[in-house]
Design an enzyme around this catalytic site. Structure first.
Site, PDB file in Angstrom:
ATOM      1  N   HIS A   8       0.703  -1.090  -0.093  1.00  0.00           N
ATOM      2  CA  HIS A   8      -0.025  -0.003  -0.110  1.00  0.00           C
ATOM      3  C   HIS A   8       0.849   1.279  -0.033  1.00  0.00           C
ATOM      4  O   HIS A   8       0.230   2.356  -0.237  1.00  0.00           O
ATOM      5  CB  HIS A   8      -1.083   0.027   0.968  1.00  0.00           C
ATOM      6  CG  HIS A   8      -0.244   0.392   2.384  1.00  0.00           C
ATOM      7  ND1 HIS A   8      -0.065  -0.673   3.509  1.00  0.00           N
ATOM      8  CD2 HIS A   8      -0.262   1.656   2.941  1.00  0.00           C
ATOM      9  CE1 HIS A   8       0.407   0.050   4.627  1.00  0.00           C
ATOM     10  NE2 HIS A   8       0.368   1.407   4.612  1.00  0.00           N
ATOM     11  N   ASP A  38       0.154  -7.449   1.569  1.00  0.00           N
ATOM     12  CA  ASP A  38       0.244  -6.188   1.671  1.00  0.00           C
ATOM     13  C   ASP A  38       2.130  -6.012   1.732  1.00  0.00           C
ATOM     14  O   ASP A  38       2.578  -5.350   2.526  1.00  0.00           O
ATOM     15  CB  ASP A  38      -0.106  -5.548   2.814  1.00  0.00           C
ATOM     16  CG  ASP A  38       0.006  -3.985   3.036  1.00  0.00           C
ATOM     17  OD1 ASP A  38       0.244  -3.409   1.756  1.00  0.00           O
ATOM     18  OD2 ASP A  38      -0.091  -3.182   4.069  1.00  0.00           O
ATOM     19  N   GLY A 111       3.165   7.036   8.073  1.00  0.00           N
ATOM     20  CA  GLY A 111       4.419   7.208   7.803  1.00  0.00           C
ATOM     21  C   GLY A 111       5.423   6.100   8.387  1.00  0.00           C
ATOM     22  O   GLY A 111       6.589   5.933   7.873  1.00  0.00           O
ATOM     23  N   ASN A 112       4.894   5.269   9.290  1.00  0.00           N
ATOM     24  CA  ASN A 112       5.464   4.204   9.724  1.00  0.00           C
ATOM     25  C   ASN A 112       5.430   2.905   8.793  1.00  0.00           C
ATOM     26  O   ASN A 112       6.216   1.715   8.784  1.00  0.00           O
ATOM     27  CB  ASN A 112       5.212   3.625  11.263  1.00  0.00           C
ATOM     28  CG  ASN A 112       5.795   4.490  12.351  1.00  0.00           C
ATOM     29  OD1 ASN A 112       5.153   5.220  12.893  1.00  0.00           O
ATOM     30  ND2 ASN A 112       7.172   3.986  12.689  1.00  0.00           N
ATOM     31  N   SER A 113       4.428   2.881   8.095  1.00  0.00           N
ATOM     32  CA  SER A 113       4.291   1.613   7.003  1.00  0.00           C
ATOM     33  C   SER A 113       5.362   1.196   6.152  1.00  0.00           C
ATOM     34  O   SER A 113       5.940   2.079   5.812  1.00  0.00           O
ATOM     35  CB  SER A 113       3.005   1.930   6.174  1.00  0.00           C
ATOM     36  OG  SER A 113       1.787   2.281   6.954  1.00  0.00           O
ATOM     37  N   LEU A 171      -8.270 -20.468  -6.202  1.00  0.00           N
ATOM     38  CA  LEU A 171      -9.319 -21.509  -6.583  1.00  0.00           C
ATOM     39  C   LEU A 171      -9.998 -21.254  -8.005  1.00  0.00           C
ATOM     40  O   LEU A 171     -10.554 -22.109  -8.765  1.00  0.00           O
ATOM     41  CB  LEU A 171     -10.553 -21.281  -5.670  1.00  0.00           C
ATOM     42  CG  LEU A 171     -10.392 -22.007  -4.293  1.00  0.00           C
ATOM     43  CD1 LEU A 171     -11.544 -21.825  -3.278  1.00  0.00           C
ATOM     44  CD2 LEU A 171     -10.292 -23.607  -4.684  1.00  0.00           C
ATOM     45  N   GLY A 172     -10.125 -20.012  -8.349  1.00  0.00           N
ATOM     46  CA  GLY A 172     -10.918 -19.641  -9.757  1.00  0.00           C
ATOM     47  C   GLY A 172     -12.256 -19.734  -9.500  1.00  0.00           C
ATOM     48  O   GLY A 172     -12.975 -20.075 -10.261  1.00  0.00           O
TER      49      GLY A 172
END
Length: 312
Positions: A8, A38, A111-113, A171-172
């Site tokens: 993200h 993520d 901002g820590n992400s 799985l589809g």
């Protein structure tokens, strides 16, 4: 020159720059990432770079001392915060996507992400990813979360090699959360589970004999009451793994053997274009307020800063 961060943080960026602690700045190449987990990997062309040592997140215990490095608010560069592990296996929902997280009391802010979560030995045990700042109408404090490094270390290597997670289970199907209204409409005897709206030709679901109108109720004995639970459980499997699905069909339950397929390369990071897109996105709501690094400068891995060209 490989650097790990959150999907993200860089997934939608037009350009990415990396600034080192000594002030040197580099244009970064986006290698690949995975939105479901993520995580993302970028790369800079440089030598003699510092690096981190990956630890064992499975050995982290509640109460263990942890440290986080980040760039809170996009301007407090190279900030470190400390705390303890409040929970080491916390299931949370982020914008409709379930995650298994390490919960920490270390101060986590926008901002820590993408930054590292260290144990007391200076080993990376997690990737800081989210926090709750409010829940329903209540303000909360000390609820930060990091992705356990053991959950994604192999995927990071896969992204470095292939540009995406090549063995991600698939799985589809087009799934949705079964509910009482649907049960009444279709005259089904079950009100929980994952309703199959369609099956992709040639997919793992198709090969296993799953059909439109089936309801997935259990996978290997674990209850699957919603689309969100299916997404969370799917993360425990890799392409080629075999599972026993308990499904509802024609008024009764039966078991079906399923060999998980692999996500097609062109769908590896685009959840909305996959056949696994939910038809019932509003079945579960997230009452928490999520604050990550998107829209802020972020310090993703050890002492690096990211600056987004498309954000000025």
């Amino acid at each position: 020159g490989y650097i790990v961060t959150n999907y993200h943080v860089v997934g939608d960026a037009d350009t990415v720059k990396v600034t080192l602690y000594n002030g040197d700045s580099y244009d970064a190449q986006y290698i690949g990432g995975d939105e479901d987990y993520d995580i993302a990997v970028i790369k800079i062309e440089a030598t003699d770079l510092p690096n981190v040592t990956l630890g064992n997140s499975d050995s982290l215990n509640v109460g263990d001392h942890v440290l986080a490095i980040g760039n809170p608010l996009g301007e407090l560069t190279f900030s470190m915060s400390e705390g303890i592990a409040s929970s080491v296996n916390r299931a949370i929902d982020v914008d409709g996507t379930p995650f298994n997280m390490i919960q920490v009391t270390a101060a986590i802010n926008p901002g820590n992400s993408g930054g590292p979560l260290f144990n007391e030995y200076g080993e990376v045990v997690g990737i800081v990813s989210a926090k709750y700042s409010s829940y329903a109408s209540q303000s909360v404090e000390g609820l930060g979360f990091a992705i356990p490094i053991n959950d994604v270390a192999a995927m990071i290597q896969d992204i470095m090699t292939n540009g995406y997670v090549s063995n991600k289970a698939y799985l589809g199907i087009t799934p949705g959360t079964m509910n009482e209204q649907m049960a009444a409409q279709y005259r089904y005897d079950v009100t929980k589970g994952v309703f199959i709206y369609s099956v992709e030709d040639g997919s793992a679901a198709d090969k296993a004999g799953l059909k439109m109108g089936d309801v997935i109720m259990k996978i290997d004995g674990t209850d699957v009451d919603s689309y969100q639970e299916l997404v969370a459980l799917k993360k425990k499997y890799s392409a080629g793994d075999e599972s026993t699905f308990t499904i509802y069909r024609d008024g009764k339950q039966q078991e079906v053997s399923v060999t998980w397929g692999a996500v097609p390369a062109d769908q590896a990071t685009d959840n909305n274009s996959q056949s696994q897109q939910s038809q019932n996105n509003n079945s579960n709501s997230n009452n928490g307020s999520y604050n990550g690094g998107n829209g802020y400068y972020s310090n993703p891995w050890d002492i690096f800063n990211y600056y987004f060209g498309n954000q000025g």
